[in-house]
Design an enzyme around this catalytic site. Sequence first.
Site, short mmCIF file in Angstrom:
data_model
loop_
_atom_site.label_atom_id
_atom_site.label_comp_id
_atom_site.label_asym_id
_atom_site.label_seq_id
_atom_site.Cartn_x
_atom_site.Cartn_y
_atom_site.Cartn_z
N TYR A 198 19.61 -5.38 -15.95
CA TYR A 198 18.75 -4.86 -17.01
C TYR A 198 19.50 -4.74 -18.34
O TYR A 198 18.98 -5.05 -19.40
CB TYR A 198 18.20 -3.48 -16.65
N ILE A 200 13.58 -6.08 -1.56
CA ILE A 200 13.95 -5.02 -2.47
C ILE A 200 14.60 -3.85 -1.73
O ILE A 200 15.48 -3.16 -2.26
CB ILE A 200 12.72 -4.51 -3.24
N LYS A 231 -4.12 -1.85 7.56
CA LYS A 231 -5.11 -1.78 6.49
C LYS A 231 -5.71 -3.16 6.18
O LYS A 231 -6.26 -3.36 5.10
CB LYS A 231 -4.48 -1.17 5.24
N GLU A 273 31.10 -7.64 -9.31
CA GLU A 273 31.68 -6.31 -9.20
C GLU A 273 32.76 -6.34 -8.14
O GLU A 273 32.91 -7.31 -7.40
CB GLU A 273 30.61 -5.28 -8.85
N THR A 303 0.81 -1.22 0.00
CA THR A 303 0.00 0.00 0.00
C THR A 303 0.84 1.27 0.00
O THR A 303 0.28 2.38 -0.07
CB THR A 303 -0.95 0.01 1.21
N GLY A 304 2.16 1.16 0.08
CA GLY A 304 3.03 2.33 -0.05
C GLY A 304 3.24 2.70 -1.50
O GLY A 304 2.83 1.98 -2.42
N GLY A 305 3.90 3.83 -1.73
CA GLY A 305 4.08 4.32 -3.09
C GLY A 305 4.83 3.35 -3.99
O GLY A 305 4.38 3.02 -5.10
N GLU A 325 16.56 -1.03 0.06
CA GLU A 325 17.97 -0.70 0.20
C GLU A 325 18.16 0.12 1.47
O GLU A 325 17.21 0.66 2.04
CB GLU A 325 18.48 0.07 -1.01
N HIS A 336 27.43 0.29 -4.55
CA HIS A 336 26.95 -0.66 -3.58
C HIS A 336 27.82 -0.63 -2.34
O HIS A 336 29.02 -0.39 -2.39
CB HIS A 336 26.94 -2.08 -4.16
#
Length: 299
Positions: free
Chosen positions: A168, A105, A48, A216, A22-24, A107, A254
């Site tokens: 990506y 997810i 909620k 990396e 429910t967050g952005g 960070e 990172h």
Amino acid sequence: MRRADMAIHLTKESKVLVQGMTGGEGMKHTRRMLAAGTDVVGGVNPRKAGRSVAFDERAVPVFGSVAEGMDATGADVTVVFVPPAFAKAAVTEAADAGIGLAVVITEGIPVHDSVAFLAHARPRGTRVIGPNCPGLITPGQSNAGIIPADIAKPGRIGLVSKSGTLTYQLMYELRDTGFSTCVGIGGDPVVGTTHIDCLAAFQDDPDTDLIVLIGEIGGDAEERAAAYIRDHVTKPVVGYIAGFTAPEGRTMGHAGAIVSGSSGTARAKQEALEAAGVRVGHTPTETAQQVLAVLNDGR
């Protein structure tokens, strides 16, 4: 013929909860996951609970806890979008509920919190991917996280990467060839799923023919992965190491990407991988070309 349910860690059968839906960020990426075909069966927010959230034509229920969501839906995956201060509690709750996979997810989680929730999750049988990662995608089946679904199609390349952006880019470079599963493991000093974990899974996946490993600078994960490849992986592996021009003693991007003296340099990692028989590209584009060359050679 490719069986539709073959992949690693995530398939079309996976039922996904979203902690922080429910967050952005949770709302935005839940909508994207649903558009990619992910079976998002619920969100988790104690304040909620009992409501539902409309995503285009689908209403997704909100549960008060991971356990409640699992009981109601049979969920076996959770994607964590909660703020850093609450991430430890969120992953601990998911592990206590017995969920099979937690994709973190978020960070900026303190390392001691990550160490604590990973130590809590492992003996309870919960695999954690992340933290500070883009998640994972099995193209055409399911997408758990923030990886753009429109840059990949189903194929026979397995990808494991520390870097989200390079995940990506390699997916885009090889978009016409396709992937079995792409896993972004995250670049923090401590992560729940390693290169080696993914190498082992791709080695055992009959629908993965070639593995791409993106590393990396910093730490020795790639050197350990090279030793594992040498001893246990029979499929071809192509690698790329980011950070050849990074200065010593400075964290680059990172939290784990820092070179101290001769430890953790891109050159040392490249040499270790090449000694294990891995072709290593000097740029993402060259790495993609190496992949195509191996596939065309039939090796």
